[in-house]
Design a protein around this motif. Structure first.
Motif, short mmCIF file in Angstrom:
data_model
loop_
_atom_site.label_atom_id
_atom_site.label_comp_id
_atom_site.label_asym_id
_atom_site.label_seq_id
_atom_site.Cartn_x
_atom_site.Cartn_y
_atom_site.Cartn_z
N ALA A 10 40.80 30.86 23.18
CA ALA A 10 41.19 32.28 23.27
C ALA A 10 42.31 32.62 22.31
O ALA A 10 42.59 33.80 22.07
N GLY A 11 43.00 31.59 21.79
CA GLY A 11 44.09 31.83 20.87
C GLY A 11 45.35 32.34 21.54
O GLY A 11 46.09 33.14 20.97
N VAL A 12 45.58 31.87 22.79
CA VAL A 12 46.77 32.28 23.54
C VAL A 12 47.43 31.05 24.13
O VAL A 12 46.92 29.92 24.03
N SER A 13 48.55 31.25 24.80
CA SER A 13 49.26 30.13 25.42
C SER A 13 48.60 29.74 26.74
O SER A 13 47.89 30.55 27.36
N THR A 14 48.86 28.51 27.17
CA THR A 14 48.34 28.07 28.47
C THR A 14 48.94 28.89 29.60
O THR A 14 48.29 29.12 30.63
N ALA A 15 50.18 29.34 29.42
CA ALA A 15 50.83 30.15 30.46
C ALA A 15 50.09 31.47 30.65
O ALA A 15 49.89 31.93 31.78
N THR A 16 49.65 32.07 29.54
CA THR A 16 48.91 33.32 29.63
C THR A 16 47.58 33.11 30.35
O THR A 16 47.19 33.90 31.21
N VAL A 17 46.89 32.03 30.01
CA VAL A 17 45.61 31.73 30.66
C VAL A 17 45.82 31.54 32.16
O VAL A 17 45.07 32.07 32.99
N SER A 18 46.84 30.78 32.53
CA SER A 18 47.11 30.52 33.94
C SER A 18 47.39 31.80 34.70
O SER A 18 46.89 32.01 35.81
N ARG A 19 48.17 32.70 34.10
CA ARG A 19 48.50 33.97 34.77
C ARG A 19 47.26 34.83 34.94
O ARG A 19 47.06 35.45 35.99
N VAL A 20 46.41 34.89 33.93
CA VAL A 20 45.21 35.70 34.00
C VAL A 20 44.26 35.18 35.07
O VAL A 20 43.70 35.95 35.86
N LEU A 21 44.07 33.86 35.13
CA LEU A 21 43.11 33.27 36.07
C LEU A 21 43.60 33.31 37.51
O LEU A 21 42.79 33.35 38.43
N ASN A 23 46.33 35.42 38.77
CA ASN A 23 47.02 36.62 39.23
C ASN A 23 46.24 37.86 38.82
O ASN A 23 46.30 38.30 37.68
N PRO A 24 45.48 38.48 39.76
CA PRO A 24 44.66 39.64 39.41
C PRO A 24 45.47 40.84 38.95
O PRO A 24 44.95 41.72 38.27
N GLY A 25 46.74 40.90 39.30
CA GLY A 25 47.58 42.02 38.91
C GLY A 25 48.33 41.81 37.62
O GLY A 25 49.09 42.67 37.17
N TYR A 26 48.12 40.64 36.97
CA TYR A 26 48.86 40.34 35.74
C TYR A 26 48.46 41.28 34.61
O TYR A 26 47.27 41.50 34.34
N LYS A 27 49.45 41.87 33.95
CA LYS A 27 49.21 42.79 32.85
C LYS A 27 49.11 42.01 31.55
O LYS A 27 50.11 41.57 30.99
N CYS A 28 47.88 41.86 31.08
CA CYS A 28 47.66 41.18 29.81
C CYS A 28 48.02 42.14 28.68
O CYS A 28 48.17 43.34 28.88
N VAL A 91 40.44 40.48 41.48
CA VAL A 91 40.87 39.81 42.70
C VAL A 91 39.90 38.70 43.07
O VAL A 91 40.30 37.57 43.38
N ILE A 92 38.62 39.01 43.03
CA ILE A 92 37.60 38.04 43.43
C ILE A 92 37.55 36.86 42.46
O ILE A 92 37.44 35.70 42.87
N GLU A 93 37.65 37.13 41.16
CA GLU A 93 37.66 36.04 40.18
C GLU A 93 38.81 35.08 40.46
O GLU A 93 38.63 33.85 40.48
N SER A 94 40.00 35.63 40.65
CA SER A 94 41.17 34.78 40.90
C SER A 94 41.02 34.00 42.19
O SER A 94 41.38 32.81 42.26
N PRO A 307 42.26 48.73 50.13
CA PRO A 307 42.98 47.45 50.00
C PRO A 307 42.16 46.42 49.22
O PRO A 307 41.55 45.51 49.78
N LYS A 308 42.17 46.54 47.90
CA LYS A 308 41.33 45.69 47.05
C LYS A 308 41.62 44.20 47.25
O LYS A 308 40.70 43.38 47.26
N GLU A 309 42.91 43.84 47.34
CA GLU A 309 43.26 42.42 47.46
C GLU A 309 42.65 41.82 48.72
O GLU A 309 42.03 40.74 48.68
#
Length: 358
Positions: A10-21, A23-28, A91-94, A307-309
């Motif tokens: 993806a060309g990003v940091s591992t921290a970014t990948v971890s947050r995306v996978l 945390n459904p509310g993470y702002k990429c 939410v479901i993916e995470s 309540p999506k979460e």
């Protein structure tokens, strides 16, 4: 497959990948980047370390078994995404990854939510397109959005377990997690009535739609005659909301308040009112879902929050429990919406004092 591999592709940091996978509310930095990370994770069959270790050891206990899951998106509108369902998907993916499962496929089939089209189109062909390419067959399916009854029955023959997450009930055809559309609509319409409105319109899907039924029932409950000319059937998109408001502005007699079936319709209406803000017609507008964008309109959109979460998490809990033999009967879990009072509604006598712009 490690997070490092995903980050590299993806060309990003591992921290970014971890947050995306996780945390459904993470702002990429962009929605496109977020979707690219998830796409790579699915293609590589990524699973959390704990699940990967269990699979490698050959653990077969159902409490630790790795389940292969699919997601079917049946939201309406081929060209425009309904952000509510996209946010629910996050939410479901995470949650799938947190529970140590593998997300195999995400299918997008708007046709399957349209009862009229399902009667005329070849739905067997559409369902056949969802067959796996490889040897691994998915165990369970989560359906996000409304789905035709006949389609549900056909899908039930292909998956060991199905859970529907939606605003409309499946009438106990499969396990489901819902935030009842009738109650959502009642909450919104009652708020408008409390502000003194009696000429209340509805914009959205009218066919087999629980929110439309809730709108009708609430008017009847309060002794208000429903004016059929105030009911406008429309797709749940911003463009449709904009077009509907353009027509309402030209009318000599229009509702003083409008309940929109979803936030995207309402946002389109607000944008139209901004364009014609010097005109006399300024209705109160309320909707349902509370997508992220609803908090950034001006005036801020009054809506009913779903309540999506909790909806996403309970859907996965039900799916895994049935796959593991925890329950056999059809289960319906119903969650409550919450009225978010903001600025897009006012007392009927103050209707022309609001300013609309986004």
């Amino acid at each position: 497959m490690s997070i490092k591999k995903i980050a590299k592709e993806a060309g990003v940091s591992t921290a970014t990948v971890s947050r995306v996978l996780n945390n459904p509310g993470y702002k990429c930095s962009s929605e496109e980047l977020r979707e690219r990370i998830w796409k790579i994770a699915r293609e590589l069959n990524y699973m959390p370390n704990e699940a990967a270790r269990s699979l490698k050891k050959g653990i077969t206990d159902t409490s630790q078994k790795v389940w292969y899951l699919d997601v079917l998106m049946t939201r309406t509108g081929n060209l425009e995404t309904d952000p509510f369902f996209s946010e629910l998907l996050r939410v479901i993916e995470s949650e799938i990854h947190r529970q140590g499962c593998i997300l195999m496929h995400i299918f997008h089939q708007p046709l399957l939510s349209n009862d009229r089209k399902c009667r005329t189109e070849n739905i067997d062909k559409v369902i056949a397109q969802m067959e796996p390419d490889g040897d691994i067959r998915s165990d369970g399916l989560i359906i996000i959005g409304k789905c035709n009854d006949n389609v549900l029955k056909k899908l039930s023959a292909k998956y060991r377990s199905i859970v529907s997450v939606n605003r409309n009930s499946t009438n106990y055809l499969v396990d489901e997690v819902i935030c009842d559309g009738k109650r959502i609509a009642a909450m919104a319409v009652e708020y408008l009535i409390g502000l003194g409105h009696r000429k209340i319109g509805y914009v959205g899907d009218c066919h087999n739609e629980s929110r439309y039924k809730g709108y009708q029932d609430t008017l009847f409950q309060y002794g208000i005659d429903m004016d059929i000319s105030f009911v406008i059937e429309a797709e749940h998109t911003e463009a449709e909301g904009y077009a509907v408001m353009e027509r309402l502005i030209q009318r000599g007699d229009a509702p003083t308040a409008i309940y929109c079936a979803n936030d995207m319709i309402a946002i389109g209406m607000l944008k139209c009112l901004n364009k014609y803000k010097n005109r006399y017609y300024v209705p109160s507008i309320i909707s349902s879902d509370d997508i992220e964008e609803a908090q950034y309109t001006k005036p801020m959109l009054t809506t009913v929050r779903l309540p999506k979460e909790e909806m996403g998490k309970f859907a996965l809990y039900l799916l895994i429990d049935r796959l593991g033999g925890g329950h056999k009967g059809i289960v319906r879990t119903e969650l409550e919406g919450k009225l978010m009072i903001r600025e897009s509604c006012t007392l009927v006598e103050n209707a022309n004092r609001m300013e609309y712009y986004i």
